[in-house]
Design an enzyme around this catalytic site. Structure first.
Site, PDB file in Angstrom:
ATOM      1  N   GLU A 381       0.655  -1.174  -0.027  1.00 38.21           N
ATOM      2  CA  GLU A 381       0.019   0.034  -0.047  1.00 38.21           C
ATOM      3  C   GLU A 381       0.732   1.464   0.159  1.00 38.21           C
ATOM      4  O   GLU A 381       0.442   2.355  -0.662  1.00 38.21           O
ATOM      5  CB  GLU A 381      -0.788  -0.107   1.110  1.00 38.21           C
ATOM      6  CG  GLU A 381      -2.181  -1.012   1.187  1.00 38.21           C
ATOM      7  CD  GLU A 381      -2.561  -1.577   2.401  1.00 38.21           C
ATOM      8  OE1 GLU A 381      -3.139  -2.497   2.123  1.00 38.21           O
ATOM      9  OE2 GLU A 381      -2.332  -1.125   3.546  1.00 38.21           O
ATOM     10  N   GLU A 677       2.951  -7.965   9.527  1.00 41.70           N
ATOM     11  CA  GLU A 677       1.717  -7.607   9.869  1.00 41.70           C
ATOM     12  C   GLU A 677       0.951  -8.352  10.640  1.00 41.70           C
ATOM     13  O   GLU A 677       0.373  -7.976  11.502  1.00 41.70           O
ATOM     14  CB  GLU A 677       1.219  -7.258   8.646  1.00 41.70           C
ATOM     15  CG  GLU A 677      -0.139  -6.530   8.655  1.00 41.70           C
ATOM     16  CD  GLU A 677      -1.066  -6.493   7.376  1.00 41.70           C
ATOM     17  OE1 GLU A 677      -0.575  -7.223   6.270  1.00 41.70           O
ATOM     18  OE2 GLU A 677      -1.790  -5.784   7.086  1.00 41.70           O
TER      19      GLU A 677
HETATM   20  C1  BGC Z   1      -3.168  -1.575   6.565  1.00 40.13           C
HETATM   21  C2  BGC Z   1      -2.709  -1.423   8.083  1.00 40.13           C
HETATM   22  C3  BGC Z   1      -3.577  -0.421   8.524  1.00 40.13           C
HETATM   23  C4  BGC Z   1      -5.140  -0.965   8.455  1.00 40.13           C
HETATM   24  C5  BGC Z   1      -6.153  -0.578   9.036  1.00 40.13           C
HETATM   25  C6  BGC Z   1      -4.128  -2.206   6.415  1.00 40.13           C
HETATM   26  O1  BGC Z   1      -4.293  -2.666   5.106  1.00 40.13           O
HETATM   27  O2  BGC Z   1      -1.958  -2.384   6.222  1.00 40.13           O
HETATM   28  O3  BGC Z   1      -1.515  -1.231   8.696  1.00 40.13           O
HETATM   29  O4  BGC Z   1      -3.535   0.300   9.792  1.00 40.13           O
HETATM   30  O5  BGC Z   1      -5.292  -1.705   7.123  1.00 40.13           O
HETATM   31  O6  BGC Z   1      -6.610   0.312   7.996  1.00 40.13           O
END
Ligand code: BGC
Length: 800
Positions: A381, A677
């Site tokens: 992202e 993550e």
């Molecule tokens: C992102 C996060 C983010 C979360 C919630 C994810 O796709 O990678 O780090 O905080 O979405 O919005």
């Protein structure tokens, strides 16, 4: 003249120009364009003797990403200029010093301009054209004498030329293609006149600001650790480290050789690149998007040519190369680590090398996500997710001087905040301070824990750096966020609560149980499932308390006692409501999850006399879970400090040293070189989610604050913020025999170093002049009023 006025004056005669681009290519496939201007400089001519001692400078900025060349020489060593900011309200202008590059007579200025963040793809759904549909460039070349008026030499305008460049595709997410045959004066394609930009955004020059965020640079080069050939014509290069950046490749083969480079974080069983885990998932459409990160180079067959893309960046450890003319050797390729240049402030070492590795892995994760703005991840992202920086900012401020980096981002947050106080989930936000039109993104704006970055990030920076001007500047944004949350709490009741309890109780006006919230997010075994119908009141109300309380402290810090009093009353009402609703008489919570207990304690929600019972329940929950942590995004960084501060230091160390999944060292055992993550990012059944998200790495602050024991005082006297008073409170445990940390602060370097030998605990604390320390020793003794100098303490070691 202010610096901003100086910029406006310098660029007064410059016009925004766009490349000649009659039919723009589809997003992700767009070339970089070359824009060129020429000027005559009479250099040593007598009448310009006045130029002696003057500096030749270029002021430049772009809608897109630009590289600047004067007489064919690249100017400066910054990457991805002009950086990423909320372009609708703030566009950074670079000032480049080019005196040494000028020559008497004809001089040329050329620019390579690509989509960058302005028009290229990034974010949740990789949307393109976020800030506009045209790239554009604005620049002026001036001679600036040491005194007197500057002499203009060249400014952008319709007389500039435009042509497609040898960069035939450039996108921050998708990657870059370079056709080296098209480079140089023989490039095909007749130059056309540049086009005067018609984007109304160009008319707003109040947006122009001097470069405020630290520049992005090539910081380090990494050699491969392994090269393999898992298939016919396929080479896989392992750099041994997950990074943000790109590669430099030599030996491009005979003219026409087309080499493709794919970047990713993992390999499959056959040793081939695996990119499934970094394909973005569009929550709204459920579509899984392509991974991107594919570069391509077509050789011109010239000796000495090399490939190095500088209009894209990737998150990767592995590169899979196809189509190369010959075998790729260790000396043919390097990984270039690219990120914002930040001064290192923190060091940590301990007797157990596992902790040193953990510290390094967190550091690399931050480095992988500090590219112009703090991002969630560098591959999928590349967005400035508010929640991610909210949970990591304190840790980052131990590792590096992030004052300017974070303040630049917070300025954008304030600019992108909606009029009602809501904060978009990513900042800088292409839509600016209004809904984007994407139902999911607009619903998600205002999530607790994410939007609270408006308050908690400036406060973190104030605590670490003590910049009152920066804090005062952030206050309006802090206030409107808290007001939004308080209003939302007062305005509605969650439908489930209303159905269960038709009559509203008085405390409920302080419960924030409506609207969309991500909640604790990504707890172990809990895949991301954003659901607007879920009641996340226990999380959101906790954050409303936290932010109202923090805002009260901020108001007090800038000398506004009445406002401080107002928000502290709000905080207290919210706290009481949280307890009334979620804390039962037997000191258990209505939702038994570790994250909620951590917040209850870390945010000071629980009355003093009940804290121990609540902490013991948290410890019991962890034990019931097989001594496994169960926190997600929001509470993970707070888990160990909370346990340690509540009498469960041993348990904190057990979790810190845990090796099975979910745990930090478990990630490392499974090959992590950056934080994942998902807790179970890599398991025998596959790879899930990004492998480079710093959020769970917030645990690294525990290494400083509790293992080594350097802590900011909780409530410093006015003037003693930013380590004016510091607590040195090492809490040995986990079988460690020594630990040491240092933090370079605005007041000097603070150090704590301890060692256990023969049943004796010895601490050496280094305190800068002017700083007052309170030293808390593991035997419970305390020494107050410790001043500048190096101090040693010896006590009997506890039996840990
Ligand atoms: C992102 C996060 C983010 C979360 C919630 C994810 O796709 O990678 O780090 O905080 O979405 O919005």
């Amino acid at each position: 003249m202010s610096t901003a006025d100086a910029l406006t004056a310098a660029l007064a005669s410059a016009q925004w120009i766009s490349p000649y681009e009659p039919v723009p290519h589809p997003a992700g496939q767009r070339p970089a364009h070359e824009l060129a201007g020429r000027f005559h400089w009479d250099g040593a001519a007598p009448e310009t003797g006045a130029d002696a001692g003057a500096e030749a400078v270029v002021y430049a900025t772009a809608h897109g990403v630009y590289e600047l060349f004067v007489n064919g020489v690249r100017v400066g060593d910054e990457e991805l200029s002009p950086g990423f900011s909320s372009y609708r309200s703030r566009l950074q202008v670079q000032r480049w010093e080019i005196t040494a590059l000028l020559q008497p007579g004809e001089n040329s200025v050329t620019v390579l301009l690509s989509d960058g963040w302005f028009r290229g793809r990034h974010g949740f759904v990789r949307r393109a054209d976020g800030f506009g549909t045209d790239t554009a460039f604005l620049a002026a070349v001036l001679l600036e004498p040491s005194t007197g008026a500057a002499r203009p030499l060249l400014a952008t305008g319709a007389h500039w030329e435009s042509r497609p460049s040898h960069i035939t595709r450039a996108d921050l997410m998708d990657g870059q293609r370079i056709d080296l045959r098209l480079e140089g004066p023989d490039a095909p394609g007749r130059p056309q006149g540049a086009v005067l930009s018609t984007d109304p955004l160009c008319d707003d020059r109040t947006r122009l600001v001097p470069a405020e965020a630290p520049a992005v640079r090539r910081i380090q080069e990494l050699s491969p650790t392994q090269i393999s050939t898992p298939g016919e014509g396929i080479t896989v290069v392992d750099f041994g480290q997950n990074i943000n950046g790109w590669v430099r490749l030599h030996e491009l083969g005979p003219a026409g050789t087309r080499t493709v480079l794919r970047h990713g974080e993992a390999l499959d069983d056959a040793g081939l690149l695996l990119v499934e885990n970094i394909r973005a998932f569009d929550f709204a459409t459920r579509a899984v998007l392509p991974a991107g990160q594919v570069d391509e180079v077509i050789s011109a067959g010239r000796a000495g040519d090399m490939f190095e893309p500088r209009h894209t960046t990737h998150g990767f450890r592995y590169v899979q190369i196809e189509g190369a003319a010959g075998p790729i050797g260790m000396g043919d390729i390097l990984a270039i680590v690219v990120h914002s240049e930040l001064a290192r402030t923190g060091t940590f070492t301990a007797s157990d090398p596992l902790l040193n590795t953990l510290h390094d892995v967190v550091d690399w994760s931050f480095r992988g996500n500090a590219c112009a703005v703090p991002t969630d991840c560098p591959q999928r992202e590349r967005s400035g997710f508010t929640g991610d920086w909210q949970v990591f900012a304190d840790t980052a401020a131990l590792l590096y001087d992030v004052a300017a980096f974070s303040e630049s981002w917070s300025t954008d947050l304030a600019a992108d905040q909606w009029a009602d106080g809501r904060v978009p989930t990513v900042v800088p936000n292409p839509a600016g301070n209004r809904p984007s039109g994407s139902a999911f993104e607009d619903m998600a704006a205002g999530s607790a824990g994410w939007g609270d970055a408006a308050v908690l990030v400036p406060w973190s920076m104030w605590r670490a750096y003590g910049d009152r001007v920066a804090l005062a500047r952030a206050l309006p944004s802090m206030r409107v966020w808290v007001e939004y949350a308080a209003r939302s709490a007062a305005a509605g009741r969650h439908p489930d609560r209303a159905a269960e309890r038709p009559l509203e109780r008085p405390h409920e006006r302080y419960l924030w149980d409506t609207g969309f919230h991500f909640g604790e997010w990504l707890e172990p075994d809990t895949p991301p499932a954003p659901d607007p119908t879920v009641d996340h009141g226990i999380v959101a109300t906790a954050f409303l308390h936290r932010s109202a309380h923090t805002l009260a402290l901020a108001e007090a810090a800038v000398g506004r006692p009445a406002d401080a009093e107002h928000y502290s009353r709000l905080a207290e009402n919210v706290r009481a409501a949280w307890c009334a609703e979620y804390l039962a008489a037997d000191n258990t919570l209505s939702e038994e999850s570790q994250g909620h207990y951590v917040r209850a304690l870390a945010f000071g929600l629980v009355p003093e006399e009940r804290r121990q019972a609540v902490a013991d329940r948290l410890a019991a929950l962890i034990r019931e879970n097989g001594t496994r942590l169960g926190t997600g995004f929001l509470a993970t960084g707070l888990l160990l400090p909370t346990l340690a501060d509540a009498g469960h230091l041993d348990l904190a160390y057990e979790l810190l040293f845990a090796r099975d999944i979910p745990s930090w060292l478990g990630m490392i055992d499974h090959g992590a070189t950056t934080m994942w993550e998902w807790w179970d990012g890599v398991t025998p059944s596959g790879v899930r989610g990004s492998l480079n998200h710093y959020s769970k790495g917030a645990v690294a602050s525990f290494l400083y604050t509790h293992v080594a024991g350097i802590r900011l005082a909780e409530n410093p006297e006015p003037g003693a913020e930013a380590y004016g008073t510091v607590v040195i409170a090492p809490q040995p445990g986990g079988g460690l025999s020594s630990a040491a940390a240092s933090v370079h602060t605005r007041r000097g370097t603070i150090g704590a170093e301890w060692r256990i030998e023969g049943g004796t605990f010895r601490l050496t604390a280094t305190i800068p002049a002017g700083v007052t320390a309170e030293v808390r020793l593991p035997d419970g003794s305390r020494v107050s009023g410790v001043g500048g100098g190096t101090h040693s303490y010896t006590v009997a070691a506890a039996g840990r």
